[in-house]
Design a protein around this motif. Structure first.
Motif, PDB file in Angstrom:
ATOM      1  N   HIS A  17      30.849  51.458  -1.051  1.00 15.06           N
ATOM      2  CA  HIS A  17      31.420  50.002  -0.368  1.00 15.06           C
ATOM      3  C   HIS A  17      32.855  50.645   0.309  1.00 15.06           C
ATOM      4  O   HIS A  17      33.397  49.245   0.822  1.00 15.06           O
ATOM      5  CB  HIS A  17      31.362  49.100  -1.548  1.00 15.06           C
ATOM      6  CG  HIS A  17      30.033  48.774  -2.004  1.00 15.06           C
ATOM      7  ND1 HIS A  17      28.836  47.898  -1.666  1.00 15.06           N
ATOM      8  CD2 HIS A  17      29.804  49.464  -2.980  1.00 15.06           C
ATOM      9  CE1 HIS A  17      28.026  47.934  -2.373  1.00 15.06           C
ATOM     10  NE2 HIS A  17      27.915  49.044  -3.225  1.00 15.06           N
ATOM     11  N   LEU A  18      32.946  51.307   0.205  1.00 13.91           N
ATOM     12  CA  LEU A  18      35.310  51.476   1.195  1.00 13.91           C
ATOM     13  C   LEU A  18      34.853  52.228   1.945  1.00 13.91           C
ATOM     14  O   LEU A  18      33.803  53.093   2.479  1.00 13.91           O
ATOM     15  CB  LEU A  18      35.532  52.352  -0.840  1.00 13.91           C
ATOM     16  CG  LEU A  18      35.692  52.431  -1.888  1.00 13.91           C
ATOM     17  CD1 LEU A  18      35.951  52.595  -2.589  1.00 13.91           C
ATOM     18  CD2 LEU A  18      36.451  51.055  -2.080  1.00 13.91           C
ATOM     19  N   ASP A  19      35.780  51.943   3.032  1.00 12.80           N
ATOM     20  CA  ASP A  19      35.945  52.447   4.313  1.00 12.80           C
ATOM     21  C   ASP A  19      36.728  54.287   4.735  1.00 12.80           C
ATOM     22  O   ASP A  19      36.450  54.688   4.889  1.00 12.80           O
ATOM     23  CB  ASP A  19      36.712  51.121   5.014  1.00 12.80           C
ATOM     24  CG  ASP A  19      35.650  49.692   4.834  1.00 12.80           C
ATOM     25  OD1 ASP A  19      35.432  49.788   5.291  1.00 12.80           O
ATOM     26  OD2 ASP A  19      36.570  49.392   4.783  1.00 12.80           O
ATOM     27  N   VAL A  40      43.640  47.392  -0.151  1.00  5.72           N
ATOM     28  CA  VAL A  40      42.421  46.373   0.578  1.00  5.72           C
ATOM     29  C   VAL A  40      44.241  46.489   0.949  1.00  5.72           C
ATOM     30  O   VAL A  40      45.221  45.794   0.950  1.00  5.72           O
ATOM     31  CB  VAL A  40      42.882  45.259   0.285  1.00  5.72           C
ATOM     32  CG1 VAL A  40      42.379  44.335   1.467  1.00  5.72           C
ATOM     33  CG2 VAL A  40      41.404  45.271  -0.864  1.00  5.72           C
ATOM     34  N   LYS A  41      43.817  46.967   2.559  1.00  2.00           N
ATOM     35  CA  LYS A  41      44.663  47.427   3.578  1.00  2.00           C
ATOM     36  C   LYS A  41      44.267  46.696   4.610  1.00  2.00           C
ATOM     37  O   LYS A  41      43.519  45.897   4.813  1.00  2.00           O
ATOM     38  CB  LYS A  41      45.691  48.076   3.950  1.00  2.00           C
ATOM     39  CG  LYS A  41      46.348  48.694   2.604  1.00  2.00           C
ATOM     40  CD  LYS A  41      47.098  50.523   3.222  1.00  2.00           C
ATOM     41  CE  LYS A  41      47.556  51.346   2.014  1.00  2.00           C
ATOM     42  NZ  LYS A  41      48.071  52.612   2.327  1.00  2.00           N
ATOM     43  N   VAL A  76      40.531  47.007   5.617  1.00  2.00           N
ATOM     44  CA  VAL A  76      39.982  48.308   5.259  1.00  2.00           C
ATOM     45  C   VAL A  76      40.446  48.557   3.988  1.00  2.00           C
ATOM     46  O   VAL A  76      41.580  48.141   2.783  1.00  2.00           O
ATOM     47  CB  VAL A  76      40.724  48.853   5.995  1.00  2.00           C
ATOM     48  CG1 VAL A  76      40.637  50.898   5.322  1.00  2.00           C
ATOM     49  CG2 VAL A  76      40.733  48.559   7.061  1.00  2.00           C
ATOM     50  N   LEU A  77      39.437  49.337   3.429  1.00  2.00           N
ATOM     51  CA  LEU A  77      39.341  49.145   1.901  1.00  2.00           C
ATOM     52  C   LEU A  77      38.994  50.628   1.802  1.00  2.00           C
ATOM     53  O   LEU A  77      38.304  50.863   2.276  1.00  2.00           O
ATOM     54  CB  LEU A  77      38.299  48.380   1.123  1.00  2.00           C
ATOM     55  CG  LEU A  77      38.273  47.298   1.109  1.00  2.00           C
ATOM     56  CD1 LEU A  77      36.893  46.520   1.039  1.00  2.00           C
ATOM     57  CD2 LEU A  77      38.298  46.703   0.105  1.00  2.00           C
TER      58      LEU A  77
END
Length: 136
Positions: free
Chosen positions: A107-109, A126-127, A135-136
């Motif tokens: 589930h992360l970018d 989280v940014k 964007v995670l």
């Protein structure tokens, strides 16, 4: 705005007129809306024992940050990523513990090199990109 020079409230006197304490600077930043409130959590299952919410909330309060830190005790990662915390615009990230350290990866970018190598994650940050997209 920049706030310098800085002094500390425990010092007997300021070194120069107009110096602000760290607490005064933080209060000014909060009043100016420079520090938006964010929501954080510890994600895991059977984690009622975790003192992370109390510890992190106390740390936020001690430095006067307007953030919250809660416990997300869920059986699956999907429950979390489909739920209100993950999808809140104010979600700032989470600590990840058993049993979700591996299943959160999908589930992360972005992953660090270490996370890629070991195939698990301990912290989600989280940014926002240049367009303001999360964007995670």
């Amino acid at each position: 705005p920049r706030y310098t020079p800085v002094t500390h409230e425990c010092l007997p006197s300021v070194a120069a007129p107009g110096q602000l304490t760290a607490s005064e600077i933080m209060a000014g930043r909060l009043n100016d809306g420079q520090i938006p409130s964010q929501k954080y959590a510890i994600l895991g299952h059977n984690i009622a024992y975790s003192v992370s919410p109390q510890m992190q909330s106390s740390a936020f309060a001690a430095v006067k940050l307007p953030h919250s830190y809660s416990r997300a005790d869920l059986e699956t990662v999907e429950e979390f990523v489909e739920g209100p915390i993950w999808n809140d615009d104010d979600f700032g990230g989470c600590s990840v513990t058993i049993p979700h350290k591996q299943s959160i990866v999908a589930h992360l970018d972005v992953l660090t090199d270490a996370a890629k190598e070991i195939g698990s994650v301990n912290t989600v940050i989280v940014k926002k990109d240049k367009k303001g997209t999360r964007v995670l």
